[in-house]
Design a protein around this motif. Structure first.
Motif, PDB file in Angstrom:
ATOM      1  N   ASP A  89       6.650  -3.978  -1.625  1.00  0.00           N
ATOM      2  CA  ASP A  89       6.934  -2.638  -2.130  1.00  0.00           C
ATOM      3  C   ASP A  89       7.563  -1.812  -1.001  1.00  0.00           C
ATOM      4  N   ALA A  90       7.439  -0.511  -1.034  1.00  0.00           N
ATOM      5  CA  ALA A  90       8.053   0.373  -0.037  1.00  0.00           C
ATOM      6  C   ALA A  90       7.166   0.596   1.195  1.00  0.00           C
ATOM      7  N   SER A 101       8.772   5.409   8.579  1.00  0.00           N
ATOM      8  CA  SER A 101       8.906   6.867   8.542  1.00  0.00           C
ATOM      9  C   SER A 101       7.699   7.542   9.207  1.00  0.00           C
ATOM     10  N   LEU A 102       6.523   6.938   9.087  1.00  0.00           N
ATOM     11  CA  LEU A 102       5.338   7.478   9.773  1.00  0.00           C
ATOM     12  C   LEU A 102       5.493   7.355  11.293  1.00  0.00           C
ATOM     13  N   GLU A 158       0.827  -1.221   0.000  1.00  0.00           N
ATOM     14  CA  GLU A 158       0.000   0.000   0.000  1.00  0.00           C
ATOM     15  C   GLU A 158       0.859   1.268   0.000  1.00  0.00           C
ATOM     16  N   ASP A 159       2.035   1.224  -0.649  1.00  0.00           N
ATOM     17  CA  ASP A 159       2.927   2.381  -0.590  1.00  0.00           C
ATOM     18  C   ASP A 159       2.339   3.637  -1.226  1.00  0.00           C
ATOM     19  N   MET A 176      -9.159  -0.610  10.690  1.00  0.00           N
ATOM     20  CA  MET A 176      -9.693   0.221   9.627  1.00  0.00           C
ATOM     21  C   MET A 176      -8.903  -0.088   8.360  1.00  0.00           C
ATOM     22  N   ASP A 177      -9.588  -0.117   7.233  1.00  0.00           N
ATOM     23  CA  ASP A 177      -8.901  -0.324   5.963  1.00  0.00           C
ATOM     24  C   ASP A 177      -8.068   0.909   5.610  1.00  0.00           C
ATOM     25  N   VAL A 178      -6.960   0.680   4.926  1.00  0.00           N
ATOM     26  CA  VAL A 178      -6.044   1.766   4.586  1.00  0.00           C
ATOM     27  C   VAL A 178      -6.683   2.807   3.675  1.00  0.00           C
TER      28      VAL A 178
END
Length: 156
Positions: A67-68, A75-76, A29-30, A113-115
């Protein structure tokens, strides 16, 4: 994952004793992860100043992204270390990711919760507060349910 192999989650940030952990399970989900988490953080921060505040953490549960996503999740956490934490799993599966996140939680209430924030984040307080106040044992919301607040449900 081969039978008998154990998945050891990698944790980034520490569980905090808060009212609610809101878990966002992710897989590759990047593209939307940073925007979704910052939107949810901003909303929850504003809500915490309301008349019915609750303390919270957002937990990003990365289940085997290639993925990233994991780098963005870390980072979050660095961006908001007191309110965002993350875990990375090598095993895929939303249910497994939720289980691992909830087992490591120190919160009074756990939620997910969904992204894509497809459910109305404005209803987060109405979902969590009854659980914290003892008015309910379980609560759920769904993007597939008719809107309840301000809109009558269809009669059957």
């Amino acid at each position: 994952m081969p039978p008998g192999e154990v998945d050891s989650p990698i944790y980034y940030g520490s569980p905090q004793p808060v009212d609610a952990d809101i878990v966002i399970p992710i897989f590759n989900e990047d593209v939307q992860l940073a925007d979704s988490v910052s939107t949810l953080c901003s909303f929850l921060d504003r809500h915490a100043r309301d008349l019915t505040p609750f303390s919270w953490n957002i937990v990003i549960a990365d289940n085997a992204s290639t993925d990233a996503s994991w780098q963005i999740a870390m980072s979050l956490c660095d961006w908001c270390p007191n309110q965002v934490r993350a875990l990375h799993l090598t095993r895929k599966g939303r249910g497994y990711a939720l289980k691992q996140a909830w087992l490591s939680s120190r919160a009074a209430v756990v939620a997910y919760m969904d992204v894509d924030l497809s459910t109305d984040i404005g209803s987060t307080g109405s979902l969590i507060l009854p659980l914290l106040q003892g008015g309910a044992d379980i609560a759920f919301g769904s993007r597939l349910m008719p809107q309840i607040s301000g809109h009558p449900l269809p009669q059957t």
